[in-house]
Design a protein around this motif. Structure first.
Motif, PDB file in Angstrom:
ATOM      1  N   LEU A 264     -43.437 -37.282 -46.104  1.00 52.99           N
ATOM      2  CA  LEU A 264     -43.468 -35.632 -46.052  1.00 52.99           C
ATOM      3  C   LEU A 264     -44.050 -34.997 -47.459  1.00 52.99           C
ATOM      4  O   LEU A 264     -43.892 -35.685 -48.585  1.00 52.99           O
ATOM      5  CB  LEU A 264     -41.734 -35.541 -46.103  1.00 52.99           C
TER       6      LEU A 264
ATOM      7  N   ARG B  94     -38.337 -35.787 -38.250  1.00 51.61           N
ATOM      8  CA  ARG B  94     -39.055 -36.161 -39.512  1.00 51.61           C
ATOM      9  C   ARG B  94     -40.589 -36.895 -38.851  1.00 51.61           C
ATOM     10  O   ARG B  94     -41.511 -36.574 -39.646  1.00 51.61           O
ATOM     11  CB  ARG B  94     -38.518 -37.375 -40.213  1.00 51.61           C
TER      12      ARG B  94
ATOM     13  N   ALA C 271     -43.493 -35.165 -40.772  1.00 45.68           N
ATOM     14  CA  ALA C 271     -44.529 -35.985 -41.460  1.00 45.68           C
ATOM     15  C   ALA C 271     -45.840 -36.044 -41.300  1.00 45.68           C
ATOM     16  O   ALA C 271     -46.298 -35.480 -40.125  1.00 45.68           O
ATOM     17  CB  ALA C 271     -43.910 -37.237 -41.611  1.00 45.68           C
TER      18      ALA C 271
END
Length: 556
Positions: free
Chosen positions: A26, A16, A20
């Motif tokens: 995101l 992530r 991101a």
């Protein structure tokens, strides 16, 4: 909480962070109005084909959360112990009909289709591009282009979705092709995935340098050494989609692959690789090579291949392996055998024309094929030149110079063969004659567009370029010979060489690709031939290794 339970969460958290934006959120557009944003989470445990979870939502954040919940539940349900993860967000989506997709596949080289496909608007039956390749869903061995394989799709559907999946029966049926924006994470690091081109789905390589090349050489040479059994014989190769062993053997490739491993060992000095080399050479000498009496009464030796064939190239690559071993170790145990192998090559040459006979029958030594493949000529000349470099025995140089009379007369340079590039580079070290240099330059000068544009990795092209480069550098350093370079586009030559070297990374079994195949740990770190169903054969790895070892030396 145990490490087995925390590791998947840690992998997801690291993924992530890369996926991101700078603010930690995101973002992404809906794949379709019906699906919303679509997030794929792919687990790999190294021992089996990757497992996948999908999340859909109105936003990328919502899709992420649902995908994570599904992925972690999958880990718990089947007792999976993932060591790597890919996270991919559906990005560019192209709706079309099934008939239009089939037509596109018919114009695409097999295994070179680099988009995912969803068979429904909600992306409930959606397949990633490497998933399609790993299960041979668009592969039929009978044609050169990509082609739907219904049997493989049904087999994959049972494992992935628990039910048979069939291709649409109506050419007007809608399908959705898509690319993704993604990241790959394992214990070694986290990498954004390349989105487009022939490197799509592999980690981005912002720095292409000696260190990166050396990593490929180290892992691929470890792989090749690991294929040598305790007996000294190789595991010949694998079709990795379904983890099937290649059921044949080729003793010429046994010898040439050992030679490439020796080239790599010169860099690595790995004890494991050296032990494997020793086993392989002993097997070559004691089991695969036969001594024979020639008509003139001398004693020669020949490498014996399947069907009781003696191949000119077989003796040549044996010489390459034994000479390289002798140079690197100082161990002269194979010197008598090398002379016998060289005598065997000499006996296959017409002393008048210089032409070699390519294949003999054993044990009668009568001609089976006067000519089989152009490679054998270059291999024979190169092997003898390497032996001459070791021993300075004029007999071997005389055979090569006689052979070159034939090569030049027959315009063998038109074959653009990498072995001819190797041998003429070696010959001009000792005989810097204009005609030999001209042959070597012709072998590459009008081939640069092919080197730049060839869609397959074609690893022998880098070998061709690296051997030619050594010769070009020597020409450039000699004012008397430099005018020979006037017909060579040096800028294009350098661009072609660099492009081909970098392009070979597209044929490396990165773990983020291997995870989609039946037995990832068996193939990760090797090299493959993509259009042959990602085949990993010892000589495939050999050619990548030889080119990249030479390229690494160039970068250093």
């Amino acid at each position: 909480m145990t490490q087995e339970k925390t590791l998947p969460i840690d992998l997801l958290n690291r993924a992530r962070q890369v996926l991101a934006g700078a603010d930690g959120t995101l973002s992404g557009a809906a794949a379709t109005p019906e699906a919303g944003c679509v997030m794929f989470i792919v687990w790999g445990d190294g021992a089996s084909r990757a497992r996948m979870a999908v999340g859909r939502g109105a936003t990328a954040e919502e899709a992420w959360q649902r995908a994570c919940d599904t992925a972690l539940a999958l880990v718990e349900r089947i007792g999976l112990q993932p060591v790597r993860v890919r996270v991919e967000l559906a990005d560019m989506v192209e709706p079309m009909t099934w008939g239009a997709l089939k037509e596109r596949l018919s114009r695409t080289k097999r295994n070179y289709f680099n988009q995912g496909v969803s068979f429904d608007a909600k992306f409930e039956v959606a397949l990633l591009a490497p998933e399609i390749n790993g299960s041979a869903i668009f592969y039929s061995g009978t044609v050169e282009h990509a082609e739907p394989n219904p049997g493989n799709l049904r087999l994959h559907g049972q494992r992935r979705f628990g039910t048979d999946i069939d291709f649409p029966s109506d050419d007007a049926a809608p399908v959705w092709c898509f690319t993704t924006r993604g990241v790959y994470v394992d214990a070694e690091g986290a990498w954004p995935l390349t989105a487009k081109g022939q490197a799509a789905g592999y980690r981005t390589l912002p720095e292409w340098n000696a260190s990166q090349v050396r990593q490929l050489v180290d892992t691929a040479s470890d792989y090749l050494a690991g294929q040598i059994k305790p007996t000294g014989e190789f595991h010949y190769g694998w079709f990795p989609c379904f983890d099937r062993a290649i059921p044949t053997y080729n003793t010429l490739r046994h010898a040439s692959s050992t030679y490439a491993l020796l080239e790599a060992w010169e860099l690595t000095r790995s004890d494991m690789q050296k032990a494997a080399i020793d086993r392989s050479l002993a097997f070559l000498k004691n089991r695969l090579i036969r001594e024979v009496d020639l008509p003139d009464g001398s004693r020669a030796a020949y490498l014996l291949d399947v069907g009781d064939e003696i191949k000119l190239g077989g003796n040549a690559v044996c010489l390459l392996a034994f000479v390289k071993y002798t140079e690197l170790t100082g161990d002269a145990q194979y010197q008598p055998l090398m002379e016998q192998l060289a005598l065997g090559i000499r006996a296959m040459q017409d002393p008048e024309s210089g032409r070699f006979v390519h294949v003999l029958n054993y044990p009668r030594l009568d001609v089976k094929d006067a000519f089989r493949i152009i490679y054998y000529d270059g291999e024979a000349a190169f092997g003898l030149m390497r032996l001459y470099g070791l021993t300075r025995d004029p007999r071997w140089l005389a055979v090569v110079e006689k052979a070159f009379e034939h090569f030049i007369a027959a315009e063998h340079w038109r074959a653009h063969d990498h072995w001819l590039s190797y041998c003429v580079n070696e010959l001009t070290r000792y005989r810097p004659e204009t005609r030999y240099y001209q042959f070597g330059l012709q072998n590459v000068a009008d081939y640069l567009d092919f080197v730049l544009q060839r869609i397959t990795t074609f690893p022998t092209l880098l070998e061709l370029m690296m051997a030619a480069r050594e010769m070009v550098v020597r020409l450039d350093a000699d004012p008397a010979l430099r005018p020979l370079l006037e017909g060579l586009d040096r800028d294009k030559f350098d661009r072609a060489l660099e492009h081909r070297a970098r392009y070979l990374a597209n044929g490396y079994f990165w773990p983020e690709l291997a995870m989609f195949f039946r037995n990832p740990d068996r193939i990760a770190g090797s090299f493959f031939i993509k259009h042959h169903s990602f085949r990993v054969r010892i000589d495939d790895v050999e050619h990548y290794l030889s080119g990249l070892v030479a390229y690494w030396k160039h970068l250093r």
